[in-house]
Write a protein that holds these residues in place. Structure first.
Motif, PDB file in Angstrom:
ATOM      1  N   SER A   1      13.345  12.032  59.534  1.00 43.50           N
ATOM      2  CA  SER A   1      13.061  10.594  59.597  1.00 43.50           C
ATOM      3  C   SER A   1      11.752  10.271  58.900  1.00 43.50           C
ATOM      4  O   SER A   1      11.645   9.267  58.192  1.00 43.50           O
ATOM      5  CB  SER A   1      12.978  10.119  61.050  1.00 43.50           C
TER       6      SER A   1
ATOM      7  N   HIS B   1      13.009   8.000  56.188  1.00 42.40           N
ATOM      8  CA  HIS B   1      13.064   6.631  56.705  1.00 42.40           C
ATOM      9  C   HIS B   1      11.706   5.970  56.696  1.00 42.40           C
ATOM     10  O   HIS B   1      11.346   5.278  57.632  1.00 42.40           O
ATOM     11  CB  HIS B   1      13.657   6.628  58.125  1.00 42.40           C
TER      12      HIS B   1
ATOM     13  N   VAL C   1      15.024   0.326  55.648  1.00 45.27           N
ATOM     14  CA  VAL C   1      15.115  -0.865  56.491  1.00 45.27           C
ATOM     15  C   VAL C   1      15.546  -0.398  57.867  1.00 45.27           C
ATOM     16  O   VAL C   1      16.438   0.440  57.992  1.00 45.27           O
ATOM     17  CB  VAL C   1      16.127  -1.872  55.914  1.00 45.27           C
ATOM     18  N   ALA C   2      14.882  -0.938  58.895  1.00 46.62           N
ATOM     19  CA  ALA C   2      15.151  -0.440  60.238  1.00 46.62           C
ATOM     20  C   ALA C   2      16.535  -0.821  60.702  1.00 46.62           C
ATOM     21  O   ALA C   2      16.984  -1.955  60.498  1.00 46.62           O
ATOM     22  CB  ALA C   2      14.104  -0.972  61.203  1.00 46.62           C
ATOM     23  N   ASP C   3      17.216   0.120  61.318  1.00 47.01           N
ATOM     24  CA  ASP C   3      18.482  -0.133  61.999  1.00 47.01           C
ATOM     25  C   ASP C   3      18.158  -0.834  63.314  1.00 47.01           C
ATOM     26  O   ASP C   3      16.993  -0.945  63.682  1.00 47.01           O
ATOM     27  CB  ASP C   3      19.160   1.221  62.258  1.00 47.01           C
TER      28      ASP C   3
ATOM     29  N   HIS D   1      19.756   0.875  69.806  1.00 49.59           N
ATOM     30  CA  HIS D   1      18.707   1.289  70.739  1.00 49.59           C
ATOM     31  C   HIS D   1      19.264   1.757  72.075  1.00 49.59           C
ATOM     32  O   HIS D   1      18.548   1.834  73.063  1.00 49.59           O
ATOM     33  CB  HIS D   1      17.685   0.166  70.952  1.00 49.59           C
ATOM     34  N   GLU D   2      20.536   2.074  72.111  1.00 48.63           N
ATOM     35  CA  GLU D   2      21.118   2.547  73.366  1.00 48.63           C
ATOM     36  C   GLU D   2      22.377   3.341  73.084  1.00 48.63           C
ATOM     37  O   GLU D   2      23.103   3.019  72.132  1.00 48.63           O
ATOM     38  CB  GLU D   2      21.498   1.347  74.240  1.00 48.63           C
TER      39      GLU D   2
ATOM     40  N   GLU E   1      22.666   9.822  75.669  1.00 40.61           N
ATOM     41  CA  GLU E   1      21.718  10.082  76.764  1.00 40.61           C
ATOM     42  C   GLU E   1      22.266  11.138  77.720  1.00 40.61           C
ATOM     43  O   GLU E   1      21.550  12.021  78.185  1.00 40.61           O
ATOM     44  CB  GLU E   1      21.437   8.801  77.564  1.00 40.61           C
TER      45      GLU E   1
ATOM     46  N   TRP F   1      22.105  14.670  76.117  1.00 42.33           N
ATOM     47  CA  TRP F   1      20.823  15.360  76.087  1.00 42.33           C
ATOM     48  C   TRP F   1      20.149  15.440  77.457  1.00 42.33           C
ATOM     49  O   TRP F   1      19.043  15.886  77.574  1.00 42.33           O
ATOM     50  CB  TRP F   1      19.918  14.867  74.976  1.00 42.33           C
TER      51      TRP F   1
ATOM     52  N   SER G   1       7.818   2.012  63.781  1.00 48.58           N
ATOM     53  CA  SER G   1       9.153   2.329  63.271  1.00 48.58           C
ATOM     54  C   SER G   1       9.908   1.032  62.999  1.00 48.58           C
ATOM     55  O   SER G   1      11.001   1.057  62.437  1.00 48.58           O
ATOM     56  CB  SER G   1       9.942   3.163  64.283  1.00 48.58           C
ATOM     57  N   ARG G   2       9.327  -0.087  63.459  1.00 44.68           N
ATOM     58  CA  ARG G   2       9.931  -1.417  63.322  1.00 44.68           C
ATOM     59  C   ARG G   2      11.342  -1.434  63.890  1.00 44.68           C
ATOM     60  O   ARG G   2      12.270  -1.987  63.319  1.00 44.68           O
ATOM     61  CB  ARG G   2       9.926  -1.857  61.850  1.00 44.68           C
ATOM     62  N   LYS G   3      11.467  -0.811  65.050  1.00 39.96           N
ATOM     63  CA  LYS G   3      12.778  -0.631  65.651  1.00 39.96           C
ATOM     64  C   LYS G   3      12.557  -0.569  67.153  1.00 39.96           C
ATOM     65  O   LYS G   3      11.550  -0.025  67.611  1.00 39.96           O
ATOM     66  CB  LYS G   3      13.364   0.705  65.142  1.00 39.96           C
ATOM     67  N   LYS G   4      13.506  -1.143  67.907  1.00 37.73           N
ATOM     68  CA  LYS G   4      13.333  -1.144  69.362  1.00 37.73           C
ATOM     69  C   LYS G   4      13.312   0.273  69.921  1.00 37.73           C
ATOM     70  O   LYS G   4      13.967   1.162  69.377  1.00 37.73           O
ATOM     71  CB  LYS G   4      14.507  -1.900  70.005  1.00 37.73           C
ATOM     72  N   LEU G   5      12.570   0.462  71.010  1.00 39.07           N
ATOM     73  CA  LEU G   5      12.537   1.772  71.672  1.00 39.07           C
ATOM     74  C   LEU G   5      13.945   2.180  72.074  1.00 39.07           C
ATOM     75  O   LEU G   5      14.669   1.402  72.692  1.00 39.07           O
ATOM     76  CB  LEU G   5      11.642   1.713  72.911  1.00 39.07           C
ATOM     77  N   PHE G   6      14.339   3.400  71.720  1.00 40.15           N
ATOM     78  CA  PHE G   6      15.672   3.878  72.095  1.00 40.15           C
ATOM     79  C   PHE G   6      15.682   4.241  73.577  1.00 40.15           C
ATOM     80  O   PHE G   6      14.785   4.916  74.064  1.00 40.15           O
ATOM     81  CB  PHE G   6      16.055   5.092  71.244  1.00 40.15           C
ATOM     82  N   GLY G   7      16.710   3.771  74.287  1.00 37.13           N
ATOM     83  CA  GLY G   7      16.918   4.188  75.674  1.00 37.13           C
ATOM     84  C   GLY G   7      15.838   3.735  76.637  1.00 37.13           C
ATOM     85  O   GLY G   7      15.326   4.523  77.423  1.00 37.13           O
TER      86      GLY G   7
ATOM     87  N   ASN H   1      14.239  10.442  73.052  1.00 34.67           N
ATOM     88  CA  ASN H   1      14.229   8.996  72.853  1.00 34.67           C
ATOM     89  C   ASN H   1      13.213   8.587  71.781  1.00 34.67           C
ATOM     90  O   ASN H   1      13.494   7.729  70.951  1.00 34.67           O
ATOM     91  CB  ASN H   1      13.908   8.274  74.161  1.00 34.67           C
TER      92      ASN H   1
ATOM     93  N   THR I   1      14.549   9.605  68.406  1.00 26.83           N
ATOM     94  CA  THR I   1      15.666   8.737  67.998  1.00 26.83           C
ATOM     95  C   THR I   1      15.174   7.332  67.652  1.00 26.83           C
ATOM     96  O   THR I   1      15.771   6.646  66.827  1.00 26.83           O
ATOM     97  CB  THR I   1      16.722   8.686  69.118  1.00 26.83           C
TER      98      THR I   1
ATOM     99  N   MET J   1      12.469   6.782  66.055  1.00 22.56           N
ATOM    100  CA  MET J   1      11.990   6.913  64.677  1.00 22.56           C
ATOM    101  C   MET J   1      13.152   7.022  63.690  1.00 22.56           C
ATOM    102  O   MET J   1      13.045   6.573  62.549  1.00 22.56           O
ATOM    103  CB  MET J   1      11.092   8.148  64.542  1.00 22.56           C
TER     104      MET J   1
ATOM    105  N   GLY K   1      14.468   4.242  61.296  1.00 20.86           N
ATOM    106  CA  GLY K   1      13.528   3.134  61.372  1.00 20.86           C
ATOM    107  C   GLY K   1      12.973   2.827  59.999  1.00 20.86           C
ATOM    108  O   GLY K   1      13.520   3.276  58.975  1.00 20.86           O
TER     109      GLY K   1
END
Lengths: 379, 528
Positions: A65, A69, A76-78, A81-82, A87, A90, B278-284, B337, B340, B342, B345
């Protein structure tokens, strides 16, 4: 100025080089000379490689990344987020790995706790800052017992001479054990907590005052194995090594017989007529071994915990009071241990004589081994 | 009175800080108290750092060169105590004071006067602790874990001052924790529901409960010591029916949650910074909250993994081994998390992000060695060696301390209204990163090779790595002077910062101007 710098640089380089030539770059735990130490090594490597594997995956994704990225490359950010599935995965996979490691560790741990069927039991007592080893026997008069002290001279520690090969890992008398038979250790301490550790045996156990701990070993190969106290136990914690000498059974028996003979000779010495000079000579060496780390070689001590003996009211006053504090220790200051159970009558008499006459104390008093016997009888 | 009503009203509306020293002594303002905490912890970081430099200088070569063993033990003890209780914990309380009200849209902390008290007793506690260095018999010399009977029967007279200092630190922490809990529960802006709280607020809420649960246990254990030393009890003396092992159980019942007290807020900081850059919402997000709570719960049932060699029974070893390894699961969830977050992002690498990425990598390495230490049979070899020293420094220095530095760079524009110099910030990062690894990575090797911790001198085969480690430590120590310079330079001469200097940042703190005005959110913001 430049030549001075150059000289300094050369000197520094020489220092670095001399350190390098003496040392090695050991990276890993020793595999050791017992089945336990070998199994522990395998467990250690298993966990290590599991960690490396996880690290490669996690850091791999991270560095992918970081390289791919980055905004400077137009990334560009994707906006995902869930993901419950991810989850869950892991959470469960690491849990499974842990169960696996636990299963691998179980038999080793169980084995370490099997103290049964030993052929020899050695009592290990930690003192500030030495070990006492006693080979327990049903007949107490046949019991061999001695102290094991650091043998590295102060000159090496203070950098006045070159350091030897086994610097800080050498003792005057090692713990001698037979190869191939199960030896049980019972451990306790006389003052503070110590911990008895020999990496090559895979044995480490705390020696705790008032509590008796157990451990055991079967050494597979003859040799000398070195370790150290691993529980902070005060000023000289770094200076109480553990040395084990493993001998084939026949040699061990021979050594044991020699030790018993020595003990008999020592008993005779108590009755001998001692001269002042002999006592002073023995006394000085006893003092250096047992007293100097606190009261210092020059008798000036490290007040307030370790008072001076030079010109002290005890070392220049009543002889009986002096014998009393050396034999029984001090009630007011627990740092002063009771040396009665630690030293022979000869050593006690000699060291008291020495303390009463060294460093200009010059009381002229002479205490003989018989005086100590009489004192003990009168107690 | 009647003629000046209008003036008074006016004063009240724009009333700012008092002038001079009074502003700081009597302040009940969360921002001022936050600033006090942060500067205090910075000062303690340097004090504890000086002790560390003495330790590493003595260990530069085998043999005794600079200090006597008795003084060396005072240095290791004071280094640990000052860093844990003086540097890391107050830094996080400072961050909490500054950021929690700004993050939840509250005008101040719930209990401002207690806030003032909880800070101002701290300097006295540490002055008392530091003064022991000048007492007859010296400072505490029994390690920051102060095992009895070395810390009771065999302790220097200064131990009594140590006990009172710990009591005061504990009281300060408990008050701080009560304040955090009261603030978060009662003062969230309308619409700021539980699952909208920034993770820093969540992690601090859970940390505060840990503090309230275990600081009294610490107070209890030092009080038992006090009784043993001065009032004839024998809690820790086997001769009187007590047990030295009891001490260790009570201490580690405090001590293990304590290590999570020092790392959970760090998780919160990193969970704010990584999404921002990362300009991206926190994962999880929700799994982060549950993972934090799980770690906090597990922290209460793993304490005896510090005591595998004291002779606890087989079943105990097994239980504490498994429970300890379980902590790796929620901790792993957190690391996954962040990574992910990052992934895919749009990353940039300003100083706060660099410190946060280093946090994730190096904290994870500390976690790996933690997993290895949890394996009880192997712990018999690792216990009380430099492997343990390497482990906990990896989680505390590039863990907790790096997160505090990341937070300082991230929020300094908000606090001071000025931007730090990015080149200097990155220089500080790279020097610290190299320094920390050169210092602590070789300690894994010397630990595995057999070097015990807390020794002033060592066998010659450990010489090379010790020298490398000392060089790294001097580098790391010197780089922190650069950090001090950067902070002062920013405050004095930094470029003016915008209200929201980071384009990817989210949260209420960025809706107020920079520097944040003395009073913010007098009317609560609306959160939707």
């Amino acid at each position: 100025m430049p030549s001075k710098l150059l000289k300094g640089g050369v000197a520094l380089f020489a220092v670095l080089l001399s350190a390098v030539t003496q040392a090695d770059w050991t990276l890993n735990m020793p595999q050791g000379v017992t089945d336990i130490s070998d199994q522990v090594y395998s467990l250690h490597m298993l966990t290590f490689w599991v960690c490396v594997g996880i690290g490669v995956v996690v850091f791999g994704v991270m560095f992918y990344s970081i390289i791919k990225h980055r905004r400077s490359k137009g990334a560009v950010a994707d906006n995902f987020h869930e993901s419950t599935a991810v989850e869950l995965a892991w959470t469960l996979i690491p849990a499974a790995i842990i169960v696996y490691i636990g299963i691998q560790a179980f038999p080793v741990l169980k084995n370490m706790y099997d103290f049964e069927d030993s052929e020899l039991t050695v009592e290990i007592v930690g003192y500030q800052w030495k070990w006492r080893y006693t080979y327990l026997s049903d007949d107490p008069t046949q019991q061999v017992s001695y102290f094991s002290n650091l043998a590295t001279p102060a000159e090496q520690i203070r950098n006045r001479t070159d350091k030897g090969e086994n610097y800080l890992l050498e003792v005057d008398e090692p713990l001698v054990l037979p190869v191939g038979s199960k030896v049980r250790f019972v451990l306790t301490a006389a003052d503070v907590i110590h911990s008895w550790w020999v990496p090559q045996l895979g044995v480490k156990k705390d020696a705790i005052p008032g509590i008796v701990n157990e451990s055991w070993t079967i050494i597979n190969e003859p040799g000398i194995y070195r370790g150290q106290c691993t529980e902070l136990c005060g000023k000289d914690h770094g200076f109480m090594p553990v040395v084990v000498q493993a001998l084939p059974q026949a040699e061990f028996d021979e050594w044991m017989a020699g030790k018993k003979e020595e003990a008999a000779k020592l008993a005779e010495l108590t009755q001998k007529d001692w001269t002042y000079d002999e006592l002073m000579e023995v006394g000085e060496s006893v003092y250096q071994k047992n007293c100097a780390s606190c009261h210092q070689a020059n008798g000036e001590g490290l007040p307030p915990t370790f008072p001076a003996l030079k010109d002290s009211p005890i070392a220049t006053g009543d002889v009986m009071a002096h014998i009393d504090i050396v034999v029984n220790g001090s009630a007011q200051n627990p740092a002063m241990a009771a040396f009665g159970p630690q030293l022979s009558e000869v050593d006690l008499a000699a060291v008291i004589t020495y303390e009463r006459n060294a460093w200009g104390n010059d009381t002229g008093d002479m205490v003989t081994p018989v005086d100590i016997l009489n004192y003990n009888a009168g107690q | 009175m009647t003629t000046t009503t209008h003036d008074h009203h006016d004063d009240h509306a724009h009333h700012g800080p008092a002038k001079g020293l009074a502003r700081w002594l009597f302040s009940t303002n969360h921002k001022d108290i936050g600033t006090l905490y942060l500067w205090f912890s910075f000062a303690m970081f340097f004090l504890g750092g000086v002790f560390a430099m003495v330790i590493r200088a003595e260990l530069f070569q085998p043999g005794l060169q600079l200090v006597e063993p008795a003084f060396f033990n005072q240095m290791t003890t004071m280094h640990g105590l000052v860093m844990v209780f003086g540097a890391v914990m107050p830094a996080f309380v400072g961050l909490a004071n500054w950021m929690i009200p700004l993050m939840i849209g509250a005008p101040d902390m719930a209990l401002p006067r207690m806030n003032n008290l909880s800070f101002w007793i701290l300097p006295f506690a540490f002055a008392m602790l530091a003064s022991t260095l000048f007492m007859e018999g010296g400072a505490p010399n029994f390690g920051w874990t102060f095992y009895a009977p070395l810390s009771t029967t065999y302790a220097p007279p200064s131990v009594t001052f140590f006990i009172f200092a710990v009591h005061i630190m504990g009281a300060s922490s408990i008050m701080g924790a009560i304040n955090v809990i009261a603030t978060i529960i009662n003062m969230r802006a309308p619409g700021m529901t539980w699952m909208k709280l920034p993770l820093f607020v969540w992690t601090w809420l859970i940390t505060a409960f840990l503090l309230i649960a275990v600081m009294p246990v610490l107070a209890g254990v030092v009080t038992m010591m006090l009784m043993d030393i001065h009032f004839g009890t024998a809690f820790f003396d086997a001769a009187g029916g007590g047990s030295p092992v009891l001490f260790q159980h009570v201490f580690w019942f405090f001590g293990h949650p304590e290590v999570y007290i020092m790392i959970l807020p760090a998780f919160g900081v990193v969970s704010a910074i990584i999404p921002a850059f990362s300009r991206k919402k926190l994962f999880g997000y929700s799994s982060m909250v549950y993972a934090t709570a799980s770690i906090a719960f597990l922290s209460f049932i793993v304490w005896a993994h510090h005591m595998f060699t004291v002779g606890i029974p087989f079943a105990g070893e097994l239980f504490f081994m498994i429970a300890t390894m379980l902590i790796a699961v929620p901790t792993g969830v957190k690391v996954f998390n962040w990574v992910t977050t990052m992934f895919r992002g749009s990353l940039t690498f300003e100083t706060p992000m660099l410190f946060s990425i280093a946090f994730v990598v190096l904290f994870t390495i500390g976690g790996f060695s933690g997993l290895m230490l949890a394996v009880a049979p192997a712990d018999f070899q690792y216990h009380d060696t430099y492997f343990v020293v390497a482990h906990f420094h990896y989680v505390l220095v590039p863990g907790a301390v790096f997160s505090i530095m990341a937070a300082a760079y991230y929020w300094l524009p908000k606090w001071s209204g000025r931007m730090y110099n990015e080149t200097l910030g990155k220089t500080h990062f790279w020097l610290s990163f190299v320094g920390v690894n050169v210092t602590f990575f070789p300690q894994h090797f010397i630990g595995l090779a057999g070097m015990p911790r807390r020794i002033p001198d060592y066998a010659v085969q450990f010489a090379d790595f010790n020298m490398v480690s000392s060089i790294g430590a001097f580098l790391f120590g010197a780089s922190q002077l650069l950090f001090l310079f950067i902070v002062i330079h920013t405050i004095v001469a930094g470029k003016k910062a915008k209200a929201k200097p980071w384009d990817g940042a989210e949260g209420l703190e960025w809706t107020v101007p920079s520097p944040a005005p003395f009073h913010t959110f007098d009317t609560p913001p609306k959160v939707d």
